[in-house]
Motif scaffolding. Sequence first.
Motif, mmCIF file in Angstrom:
data_model
loop_
_atom_site.group_PDB
_atom_site.id
_atom_site.type_symbol
_atom_site.label_atom_id
_atom_site.label_comp_id
_atom_site.label_asym_id
_atom_site.label_seq_id
_atom_site.Cartn_x
_atom_site.Cartn_y
_atom_site.Cartn_z
ATOM 1 N N SER A 155 51.082 31.536 50.053
ATOM 2 C CA SER A 155 50.012 31.968 50.773
ATOM 3 C C SER A 155 48.595 31.512 50.162
ATOM 4 O O SER A 155 47.528 31.741 50.795
ATOM 5 C CB SER A 155 50.126 33.388 51.063
ATOM 6 N N LEU A 156 48.699 31.251 48.993
ATOM 7 C CA LEU A 156 47.588 30.983 48.251
ATOM 8 C C LEU A 156 47.369 29.509 48.178
ATOM 9 O O LEU A 156 46.295 29.039 47.555
ATOM 10 C CB LEU A 156 47.749 31.509 46.776
ATOM 11 N N GLU A 282 49.087 37.365 41.608
ATOM 12 C CA GLU A 282 49.418 38.643 42.397
ATOM 13 C C GLU A 282 48.246 39.466 42.884
ATOM 14 O O GLU A 282 48.158 39.871 44.127
ATOM 15 C CB GLU A 282 50.173 39.489 41.298
ATOM 16 N N GLU A 285 46.416 37.738 45.708
ATOM 17 C CA GLU A 285 47.234 37.778 47.098
ATOM 18 C C GLU A 285 47.010 38.992 47.524
ATOM 19 O O GLU A 285 47.370 39.383 48.769
ATOM 20 C CB GLU A 285 48.808 37.525 46.636
ATOM 21 N N ASN A 286 46.976 40.221 46.665
ATOM 22 C CA ASN A 286 46.669 41.741 47.395
ATOM 23 C C ASN A 286 45.428 41.552 48.059
ATOM 24 O O ASN A 286 45.118 42.807 48.699
ATOM 25 C CB ASN A 286 46.938 42.681 46.417
ATOM 26 N N GLY A 287 44.626 40.761 47.692
ATOM 27 C CA GLY A 287 43.324 40.793 48.263
ATOM 28 C C GLY A 287 42.488 41.988 47.321
ATOM 29 O O GLY A 287 41.329 42.426 47.877
ATOM 30 N N SER A 288 42.990 42.254 46.234
ATOM 31 C CA SER A 288 42.391 43.408 45.434
ATOM 32 C C SER A 288 41.147 42.838 44.425
ATOM 33 O O SER A 288 40.518 43.614 43.857
ATOM 34 C CB SER A 288 43.654 44.227 44.598
#
Lengths: 449, 138
Positions: A155-156, A282, A285-288
Motif C-alpha cells: 500500500s506504500l 509499519e 502504513e498506520n498513518g501514525s
Amino acid sequence: MSGRNFHHALKILEEVCIGCTHCMKACPTEALRIRQGKAQLMEDRCIDCGRCMEVCPVSAISIEQDDFEDIFKYAVRVALVPSVLIGQFPRHYAARKIYSGILEQGFTHVYEAEHGASLLIRQINQYLEQHADPRPVISSFCPAIVRLIQVRFPSLVENIILLKAPLDIAAISFKKELMERGYDEKEIGIFYVTPCAAKIAAIKSPVGELSSPITGVIKQDDIFNKVYTSFKKEEKSTCIVPEKEQLRAEEMGWSLTGGESRHINGRCLAIDGISNAIEFLEQIENGSVSNFEFIELRACDESCAGGILTTANRFLVSERLQERVLKYNADFKEGKIIDNKSIDRHTEYLVDHIALENIEPRSMMKLDDDMEAAMKKMDSIQKLLGYLPGIDCGACGAPSCKTLAEDIVQKRAKTSDCIFVQNALAVAPGKPDKAEKIWGINRFDKLVP
Amino acid sequence: MEFSYIIEGGDFSKAGSASSEVKKILKQLNLAPEKIKKIAVAMYEAEVNIVAHAYKGVMEGKIDAEKVFLRFRDEGPGIEDVDKAMQEGFSTASEEVRQMGFGAGMGLPNIRKNSDSLKVSSEVGKGTTVEITSYINN
C-alpha cells in the motif's frame, strides 16, 4: 511462486552451504528455506538486501557479477564508481591516485556515480512543490528498500517517488557526453562498481524502467582488491590522471545517511538499517506519522558505506567521505573549486529522462488471490499454530513456526517437518520424554492430538 | 473469520500492536493495497483512542467476502457529547498525551474519513463502543 522471473544477484553455492539456518533467520522477507540440507531462495520474495550473506558463517552466499573481461568488448570503457569506493582506501591515497589505479585495470574513463545528485535534489524538491499527495514521499534511491516496499508494504508503493537514482542519471549523462564527443553508442560500455547486491539486481532487472543505461556491474570488493594490490606492489602509475570533474559537496555525501534528507525542503527523516526501515514503514502504513514531506530509507547500516561489498569499516568509510565534504567546502570558500561539470550541459535532456515508470506492488504476504480461499487458509494456519511449539527453532527448514504453518497450507511443507511433532509422536506412552528436560514438563502436550 | 485483541489503556508503547496484527491479516487476505491503507489508519486511530482514554478495551473483528467489520469496546470515562467528539480538532486529551503526538482531535473524524460506516455509542462513566465497517468491493 509467481511465474515472473526476478533477477537476483545473490546466489547460494550449494557445494559450500551447510544448511545451518543463519541466513534463513536473518532474512527480512522470509525468502529462505532449508531443503535437502541446503538453503533455498524463494525468488519472488528476495529483495537482494544481502543480510543473508552478512551472517553466513561459511561464505556460501555469493554475488554474481559480469565477467571483468567483458569490459574489453568496448572501445570506451567507463568505470562508474560510487563515492564510497574512495572510503575503502587508507586516507593517504588521494581520490586521483585511486582513480588512476582503476584506469590501470583497463578502463578508459572513471566517472563518479553521484554526479546526478544535484539535479535529482532539484527535481525532488520541485516534485514535492507540485504534488501535495501522497505524503510522506519515500525515496527511490535504495533498490532493496523499493523491493521491500513492493513485497511487504504494497500500500506504500504509491508513496515512492518516481525519479531515477543519481547513478542512472550520471550514466545517461556521461553516455550522452561521450556521444557528443564523437563516440558511437555501441562502442561505449558503462560498468558500475557496486557496493551492494541490490544495485546489481536493479540494473539487471530494473523496477520502473524498461532497461538500464548501465552495461554491466563489477563488484566493489573485486576492484578494490585489484587496485590496492597494485598500490602495494608499487607499480609505477603509467596512467594519465583522469580528467577532473569534481563532485559537489551534496553529491559527495549523497550515499551516506542523511545525504538525501538534508537537502530536501520541509520536514524529512533519514533512516538506515533494514529493521529500522521496516519498523518505520509499519508506522507510515498506520498513518501514525504525519506531516512528513520526505523519508529517506536505506537498507544497510550507515547506508552505502555499509554496503555488503565494502571492505573497510562502515564508520571509517563514512568519516572519510565526510572529511571530503568538509575539504570541498573549505576549498569552495577559498575559490579553489572550478565547478565545470559536463552533466550541467545536459540538464534539459536529463530532466526529460529522469522519470521512472510505474512501480507495481507485488505482495508476498497474500495467501491466495481469491479472498475466500485465503480466509480458509488463514483458519488452517491458526489451527496449526495451536499445535506447533512456538520456539521458532528453524529445524523444520522454515524461519518460524508461523512460516511453517503458512508453508503447510501452501503445500510447501508438512506438519511432520516439525521435529517436536516428530519427537512427541515417537515417545512411547509411559516412557520419559527427553525433550522435557530442556523445555519443561507438559510443554509439548499440545503436539499430540 | 473472527478475531479479537485485548488493548491496554495507558500503555502507549504498545499502541498500534493490535492494528499491526490485523493489518497482517488483511495483507494475507489479499485486500487491495489502498483499502488496507484506509482500514489501517482507521483502526490505528480507534486503538490509540482506547489507549489514550480508557482503562482497557478489546478489538473484535469479523471479515467476510463483503466487508471488514471492527468493533472497539472499552471500559472508560465515555464520551459526553459524541457529536462534538466527531468534530475535527475537538480533543480532551491531556497535555502529556499531546506531547507524545496523540490527541490532536482528529481521531474520530479520521476514522470516518477512512471507513464506509462509523458508529459510536457511549455511556459516561462506563465506556465507549466504536464500530467501523469497510466494504471490500466498492
